[in-house]
Design a protein around this motif. Structure first.
Motif, mmCIF file in Angstrom:
data_model
loop_
_atom_site.group_PDB
_atom_site.id
_atom_site.type_symbol
_atom_site.label_atom_id
_atom_site.label_comp_id
_atom_site.label_asym_id
_atom_site.label_seq_id
_atom_site.Cartn_x
_atom_site.Cartn_y
_atom_site.Cartn_z
ATOM 1 N N ASN A 125 22.636 -57.453 -26.665
ATOM 2 C CA ASN A 125 22.198 -56.073 -26.463
ATOM 3 C C ASN A 125 23.317 -55.324 -25.745
ATOM 4 N N TYR A 126 23.542 -54.049 -26.097
ATOM 5 C CA TYR A 126 24.545 -53.259 -25.377
ATOM 6 C C TYR A 126 24.409 -51.789 -25.756
ATOM 7 N N THR A 127 25.030 -50.935 -24.952
ATOM 8 C CA THR A 127 25.176 -49.525 -25.285
ATOM 9 C C THR A 127 26.655 -49.252 -25.544
ATOM 10 N N PHE A 128 26.953 -48.205 -26.317
ATOM 11 C CA PHE A 128 28.345 -47.945 -26.667
ATOM 12 C C PHE A 128 28.609 -46.456 -26.830
ATOM 13 N N ALA A 129 29.876 -46.109 -26.673
ATOM 14 C CA ALA A 129 30.374 -44.765 -26.973
ATOM 15 C C ALA A 129 31.702 -44.926 -27.693
ATOM 16 N N VAL A 130 31.852 -44.245 -28.816
ATOM 17 C CA VAL A 130 33.070 -44.332 -29.630
ATOM 18 C C VAL A 130 33.722 -42.958 -29.668
ATOM 19 N N GLU A 131 35.015 -42.917 -29.409
ATOM 20 C CA GLU A 131 35.777 -41.674 -29.566
ATOM 21 C C GLU A 131 37.143 -42.017 -30.122
ATOM 22 N N ASP A 132 37.359 -41.658 -31.391
ATOM 23 C CA ASP A 132 38.603 -41.962 -32.086
ATOM 24 C C ASP A 132 38.921 -43.455 -31.993
ATOM 25 N N ASN A 133 39.971 -43.844 -31.265
ATOM 26 C CA ASN A 133 40.383 -45.251 -31.218
ATOM 27 C C ASN A 133 39.831 -45.995 -30.018
ATOM 28 N N LEU A 134 38.861 -45.424 -29.313
ATOM 29 C CA LEU A 134 38.294 -46.052 -28.129
ATOM 30 C C LEU A 134 36.836 -46.434 -28.369
ATOM 31 N N VAL A 135 36.480 -47.649 -27.966
ATOM 32 C CA VAL A 135 35.087 -48.091 -27.969
ATOM 33 C C VAL A 135 34.749 -48.533 -26.553
ATOM 34 N N ASP A 136 33.831 -47.815 -25.916
ATOM 35 C CA ASP A 136 33.425 -48.109 -24.547
ATOM 36 C C ASP A 136 32.055 -48.786 -24.587
ATOM 37 N N ILE A 137 31.990 -50.028 -24.143
ATOM 38 C CA ILE A 137 30.750 -50.815 -24.184
ATOM 39 C C ILE A 137 30.261 -51.021 -22.755
ATOM 40 N N THR A 138 28.982 -50.754 -22.524
ATOM 41 C CA THR A 138 28.404 -50.931 -21.194
ATOM 42 C C THR A 138 27.088 -51.694 -21.291
ATOM 43 N N GLU A 139 26.724 -52.310 -20.176
ATOM 44 C CA GLU A 139 25.456 -53.034 -20.051
ATOM 45 C C GLU A 139 25.245 -54.036 -21.178
ATOM 46 N N LEU A 140 26.312 -54.739 -21.523
ATOM 47 C CA LEU A 140 26.190 -55.773 -22.552
ATOM 48 C C LEU A 140 25.590 -57.034 -21.943
ATOM 49 N N SER A 141 24.610 -57.567 -22.630
ATOM 50 C CA SER A 141 24.068 -58.881 -22.285
ATOM 51 C C SER A 141 24.078 -59.729 -23.543
ATOM 52 N N ALA A 142 24.360 -61.017 -23.378
ATOM 53 C CA ALA A 142 24.424 -61.923 -24.519
ATOM 54 C C ALA A 142 23.925 -63.302 -24.097
ATOM 55 N N ARG A 143 23.385 -64.013 -25.083
ATOM 56 C CA ARG A 143 22.862 -65.351 -24.793
ATOM 57 C C ARG A 143 23.113 -66.262 -25.986
ATOM 58 N N MET A 144 23.550 -67.496 -25.689
ATOM 59 C CA MET A 144 23.636 -68.552 -26.687
ATOM 60 C C MET A 144 23.095 -69.813 -26.032
ATOM 61 N N GLY A 145 21.996 -70.312 -26.573
ATOM 62 C CA GLY A 145 21.321 -71.414 -25.914
ATOM 63 C C GLY A 145 20.836 -70.964 -24.549
ATOM 64 N N SER A 146 21.144 -71.718 -23.501
ATOM 65 C CA SER A 146 20.749 -71.335 -22.142
ATOM 66 C C SER A 146 21.916 -70.762 -21.343
ATOM 67 N N SER A 147 23.043 -70.493 -21.995
ATOM 68 C CA SER A 147 24.180 -69.830 -21.346
ATOM 69 C C SER A 147 24.123 -68.331 -21.649
ATOM 70 N N SER A 148 24.614 -67.515 -20.699
ATOM 71 C CA SER A 148 24.442 -66.078 -20.874
ATOM 72 C C SER A 148 25.540 -65.275 -20.198
ATOM 73 N N LEU A 149 25.702 -64.037 -20.689
ATOM 74 C CA LEU A 149 26.508 -63.001 -20.057
ATOM 75 C C LEU A 149 25.584 -61.856 -19.692
ATOM 76 N N SER A 150 25.913 -61.118 -18.616
ATOM 77 C CA SER A 150 25.089 -59.971 -18.247
ATOM 78 C C SER A 150 25.931 -58.910 -17.562
ATOM 79 N N HIS A 151 25.466 -57.664 -17.655
ATOM 80 C CA HIS A 151 26.103 -56.513 -17.005
ATOM 81 C C HIS A 151 27.588 -56.405 -17.349
ATOM 82 N N VAL A 152 27.918 -56.668 -18.594
ATOM 83 C CA VAL A 152 29.319 -56.638 -19.029
ATOM 84 C C VAL A 152 29.711 -55.210 -19.403
#
Length: 217
Positions: A125-152
């Motif tokens: 899950n994440y939010t994004f903003a795109v402007e020309d050649n820039l992609v700004d990603i905020t509040e990304l969370s990810a999970r595979m099995g029981s391992s996870s990323l948060s607040h990326v």
């Protein structure tokens, strides 16, 4: 899937304007879409507004049936979730969409992908903003099995050779689980060669990385 299209348009020999277009195909929709097309020597488009909700499972199925998948999507066994575009504006030559100047905001909701190259499904899950050649990603969370990323939070710059700047984030990694997956990744298997068991959990409270996306080494 069912297809509907509504909206208004006006045209002259030089221009075509479309306003308040609503389009739905299956479970995917485009709403509040307005644009101006200029039919000069090199036809040009200006996108003034638009919102969209894209059902990724349907899109993956449609592209698979037409053999139009990108190399990345060809690796996926299944793709679930919704890509929501909350605003869009842009302009460029109709013949060169890859060079359009775009401004877009949105979010990815409950994305889940599976692949023969992955030992377990990945949820994102994440939010994004795109402007020309820039992609700004905020509040990304990810999970595979029981391992996870948060607040990326991350910034991707460039198109042909994009640079990734990982600005913040947390990670919780189940070492026992990752060790069991070592045969899925040759580099990991080589690193752990001769190790019979590995157990525990690894927590990262801060993440900062910068480098070329396709050249992580």
């Amino acid at each position: 899937g069912d297809f509907t299209l509504m909206g208004t348009y006006s045209f002259t020999e030089a221009r075509t304007a479309i306003r308040d277009v609503t389009l739905s195909l299956g479970h995917s929709t485009l709403t509040d879409y307005s644009a101006l097309l200029t039919w000069d020597r090199k036809p040009h488009i200006e996108i003034h507004s638009g919102k969209a909700e894209l059902a990724l499972h349907e899109i993956h199925t449609w592209l698979s049936s037409s053999d139009s998948l990108t190399p990345f999507m060809k690796e996926l066994s299944s793709l679930q979730g919704t890509l929501v575009i909350t605003s869009m504006q842009g302009q460029g030559l109709i013949s060169e969409p890859e060079k359009w100047r775009m401004r877009m905001t949105g979010e990815a909701r409950k994305i889940e992908l599976t692949s023969p190259r992955l030992p377990a499904p990945v949820g994102i899950n994440y939010t994004f903003a795109v402007e020309d050649n820039l992609v700004d990603i905020t509040e990304l969370s990810a999970r595979m099995g029981s391992s996870s990323l948060s607040h990326v939070s991350a910034l991707l710059t460039g198109r042909n050779d994009p640079v990734l700047e990982l600005r913040s984030g947390n990670a919780a990694i189940n070492i026992t689980e990752v060790f069991g997956w070592r045969t899925w990744h040759p580099a990991l298997e080589h690193l752990l060669q001769g190790v019979d068991t590995l157990a525990g959990k690894f927590t990262l409270t801060a993440l900062k990385i910068s480098g070329h996306l396709y050249r992580p080494e």
